[in-house]
Design an enzyme around this catalytic site. Structure first.
Site, PDB file in Angstrom:
ATOM      1  N   CYS A 154       0.812  -1.225   0.000  1.00 25.42           N
ATOM      2  CA  CYS A 154       0.000   0.000   0.000  1.00 25.42           C
ATOM      3  C   CYS A 154       0.840   1.268   0.000  1.00 25.42           C
ATOM      4  O   CYS A 154       0.429   2.295  -0.546  1.00 25.42           O
ATOM      5  CB  CYS A 154      -0.968  -0.002   1.176  1.00 25.42           C
ATOM      6  SG  CYS A 154      -0.174  -0.042   2.800  1.00 25.42           S
TER       7      CYS A 154
ATOM      8  N   HIS B  67      -2.045   1.254   7.298  1.00 23.29           N
ATOM      9  CA  HIS B  67      -2.473   1.102   5.897  1.00 23.29           C
ATOM     10  C   HIS B  67      -2.566   2.479   5.249  1.00 23.29           C
ATOM     11  O   HIS B  67      -3.238   3.384   5.757  1.00 23.29           O
ATOM     12  CB  HIS B  67      -3.829   0.404   5.837  1.00 23.29           C
ATOM     13  CG  HIS B  67      -4.349   0.234   4.440  1.00 23.29           C
ATOM     14  ND1 HIS B  67      -3.627  -0.419   3.459  1.00 23.29           N
ATOM     15  CD2 HIS B  67      -5.499   0.659   3.852  1.00 23.29           C
ATOM     16  CE1 HIS B  67      -4.315  -0.412   2.331  1.00 23.29           C
ATOM     17  NE2 HIS B  67      -5.448   0.243   2.540  1.00 23.29           N
TER      18      HIS B  67
END
Length: 785
Positions: free
Chosen positions: A433, A700
């Site tokens: 990510c 994230h």
């Protein structure tokens, strides 16, 4: 062709051969679906010419009405094999590879195979064929191959033959793995049914059409041209899989009986000839004979060609193409050493496939198999003895280098139409990510750093640059989607070039990734040139805001944070940057110094520039003094460094609270020293515009990108927004519009400070509360850098 295949459970199964939109849902080609035999008969009994059929999608269970022209019927056992493949595009590829599919259908336990694990291939034996996660509600369970890994594959597996507590076969721990059809290569045993179908040498030579041949055929009495992508046999009949020219670069093929295809003598000569025409740019026939003798050597002084070498190839009629070698080796029934080349343009004949087997992967019509001796080093990137690029042709005239294919960034309505939706953006995989969010932010809707894709910097790694441009940025801007394996290809290069073994699997920070690829691999100049305390040379790619906790800054904006940080450490920008990447003040991924930060849509850097003319914050005349004490005085405006002309400075510092301040003298450019205070010319303001924000929550990363001029023009990207399947599944990247952001940008500061994050609309909370990195651009300076 009848849409009613053989049925065994009362259902008819199909695969989509084209993308299909139904309401708000979008199904890509390769999706599987079914309908009951009763529903099929009911639809077509009274209306034999009906064009639509109501089906149920096997992936998500939704009921969809589909045009029958894009439905290809498949047998139940084929559908079960294909359903085990997670990605629809890969599923369609496997469906079109008839030889491999037939081999899988005839596979039996005990058969030797080659298993693909993390892009590597290991020997193994099939121990189980069947479903591994049955569901009573599912119409069809996907079929997987349980493989016991052997030899160098031992300990590369993930089980002992069990899956989720159920034992399907027995083997040593770490030697068992369950794989879909697409990850298994079958080695047929001598004399089995599949082996009999494989053409022998004399049969192959008798086939009039080969892969790569240009062919013609009739469609509704219209002569159509195309390229033979595969030649295979079903029973006693031969078929040719043809990519028609009018279909462009899509994955839509026509399967035509051999007797209905007419071969044209076009590309076949270019693939298999010895290329007797000149290879261009001054190569003589004598040099080609030398290349033929060596088989691998190019021009004298050039290293042998290998995988990832950049080459040029002369096709028939002297047409020249450029590309990168992706594979080297020997193909069945061809005695010469061959090169699989990924071309810069759609002038190839394959996607890396040869007779039903993939030797490398590239876009359709970008792949070409040629004799290695027919490849020459790409002269566009060959250096002369003086170190300069050789740009002179055989006539002594300057020749322009061949420009790589590029696509402009997406803006406004085009950005919405191309990027918005599920399976859009960059697909996440294995803690990627930080890369996904950074690349989407930097390249989807702006060209400020497009120099990273083209410019031959001093340390520039061409392979990494090509991967970044051809496998990530161009697909993102062209189709709105980048496959996970393309990002993994880049991460593998980062691991190799950065000498860090964790770039392919571990969590990293965006600034670590950006610094590595910009500085160590591509070698681009630092984005920021700074001076601190009168000392220059403090260059960097990302600027980290470091500051003490300010009691008066409860909900700051980016402008305030940058000004505080620059003033605290006596820093100045030596020049206007084209791209200004700013990291927010926080300690690690957990602790945030501020619960909310307001995005400054414009960042005014006028007063942050070294030796730039400044404006007196009181009267507007040219400033000659700057005062850090006044900057912290609450009586002044919350933003903007406090600088004064001589007259105003005396007045401001005559107050008893400010008599202890120590203003510093500014260097005023000569052309502004004699300017009249009443002059109409004002000190020019240098402003940068916000184009993206990276945010982080619970390790994230996601990103917000501004795709248009209005406050509502924001899109939100999450590379792992959803997931399909379990261990063998895949992440579903998603891009959504988030116009609700504008509502909060327009709120007064006091009202915004009282907003509870849990009550904020949509994803706005993440932009204001989880900001990690802001990205600004100067379109004016981007023209020069």
């Amino acid at each position: 062709m009848s849409l009613l295949p053989s049925v065994g459970d009362g259902n008819c199964y199909y695969i989509l051969t084209e993308d299909c939109a139904y309401g708000s849902k979008y199904f890509k080609s390769g999706n599987m679906c079914f309908c009951s035999e009763r529903s099929y008969l009911r639809s077509f009994a009274d209306r034999p010419s009906a064009r639509f059929l109501k089906v149920v999608m096997l992936d998500d269970g939704s009921t969809v009405t589909v045009n029958v022209e894009i439905l290809q019927p498949v047998r139940k056992e084929v559908a079960a094999l294909l359903l085990g493949i997670g990605g629809p595009s890969e599923r369609l590829d496997c469906f079109l590879e008839r030889l491999s599919l037939e081999a899988a259908l005839q596979a039996v336990p005990g058969q030797k195979v080659t298993a693909e694990i993390d892009r590597q291939h290991f020997p193994g034996v099939v121990r189980y064929i069947g479903s591994i996660h049955k569901s009573a509600s599912a119409a069809l369970s996907p079929v997987f191959f349980g493989v016991e890994l052997q030899g160098e594959g031992e300990n590369r597996g993930r089980s002992d033959g069990s899956y989720h507590g159920t034992e399907y076969f027995k083997c040593k721990p770490g030697c068992g793995i369950f794989l879909p059809l697409s990850r298994v290569q079958f080695t047929p045993a001598p004399g089995d049914g599949y082996g009999k179908q494989k053409p022998k040498l004399d049969a192959e030579e008798a086939v009039p059409v080969k892969v790569g041949d240009a062919v013609s055929f009739y469609v509704d009495e219209v002569l159509t041209k195309g390229i033979a992508m595969a030649v295979y046999r079903e029973g006693s009949q031969w078929f040719v899989k043809v990519c028609p020219e009018e279909e462009g670069t899509t994955d839509i093929f026509r399967e035509i009986p051999m007797d209905s295809v007419v071969k044209e003598n076009l590309l076949s000569q270019s693939v298999f000839s010895t290329f007797e025409s000149d290879v261009g740019l001054g190569h003589s026939k004598q040099m080609k004979r030398q290349a033929s003798e060596s088989g691998e050597e190019g021009e004298s002084g050039n290293p042998p060609l290998e995988v990832n070498s950049m080459v040029q190839i002369t096709l028939d009629k002297g047409n020249q193409v450029f590309g990168i070698i992706r594979w080297l080796g020997y193909l069945p029934q061809i005695k010469h050493k061959m090169a699989g080349v990924e071309l810069d343009e759609d002038k190839g004949v394959t996607a890396g496939e040869w007779l039903g087997k993939y030797y490398f992967h590239c876009a359709p019509k970008r792949g070409l198999f040629v004799k290695l001796q027919s490849c020459q080093p790409d002269v566009r990137f060959q250096c002369s003895r003086g170190g300069d690029l050789n740009l002179v042709d055989d006539g002594g005239r300057e020749a322009l280098p061949h420009a790589p294919v590029s696509f402009p960034p997406l803006r406004d309505e085009e950005a919405v139409s191309v990027l918005r939706g599920r399976m859009k953006g960059i697909q996440g995989h294995c803690n990627s990510c930080y890369v996904d969010a950074a690349l989407f932010s930097l390249f989807s809707c702006t060209s400020v750093l497009d120099s990273m894709l083209f410019t031959p910097f001093t340390l520039c790694d061409r392979n990494v640059q090509d991967i970044l441009r051809e496998e990530i940025v161009n697909p993102l801007r062209k189709t709105g989607f980048v496959k996970a394996r393309s990002v993994m290809h880049l991460r593998e290069q980062l691991t190799e070039k950065g000498k860090c073994s964790s770039f392919t699997n571990a969590e990293k920070d965006p600034e670590e990734f950006l610094s590595l690829i910009m500085q160590k691999i591509l070698g681009i100049e630092p984005l920021l040139k700074l001076q601190s305390g009168g000392h220059e040379g403090l260059d960097c790619y990302c600027y980290q805001i470091i500051m003490d906790k300010q009691e008066d800054l409860v909900v700051p904006d980016v402008q305030q944070l940058v000004e505080h940080s620059f003033l605290t450490y006596d820093q100045k920008l030596v020049e206007i940057p084209s791209c200004f990447i700013i990291q927010m003040p926080r300690f690690g991924k957990e602790y945030k110094m501020f619960s909310k930060i307001i995005p400054s849509l414009e960042l005014d850097i006028t007063d942050l520039l070294l030796d730039s003319p400044r404006e007196c914050c009181v009267c507007g005349d040219v400033a000659t003094l700057e005062c850090s004490g006044c900057f912290k005085d609450k009586i002044f405006a919350p933003t903007g460094l406090k600088q004064f002309c001589g007259t105003c400075s005396k007045q401001v510092h005559s107050h008893y609270r400010r008599r202890a301040h120590k203003p510093t003298r500014l260097r005023v450019p000569e052309e502004f020293q004699c300017r009249s205070p009443q002059g109409s010319q004002r000190v020019p303001r240098e402003k940068m515009e916000l184009f993206a924000v990276l945010c982080i929550e619970t390790s994230h990363y996601v990103s917000f990108v501004k795709y248009g001029p209005d406050n509502e023009h924001w899109m939100f990207f999450d590379s792992m927004a959803d997931r399909h399947g379990d261990e063998n599944g895949f992440n579903i990247p998603t891009v959504t519009l988030c116009p609700e952001v504008a509502k909060y940008l327009d709120l007064p500061l006091a009202v915004l400070a009282l907003e509870q994050p849990r009550d904020m609309d949509g994803v706005a909370k993440r932009l204001f509360c989880d900001a990690y990195m802001y990205m600004y651009q100067s379109k004016k300076m981007a023209l020069y850098k």
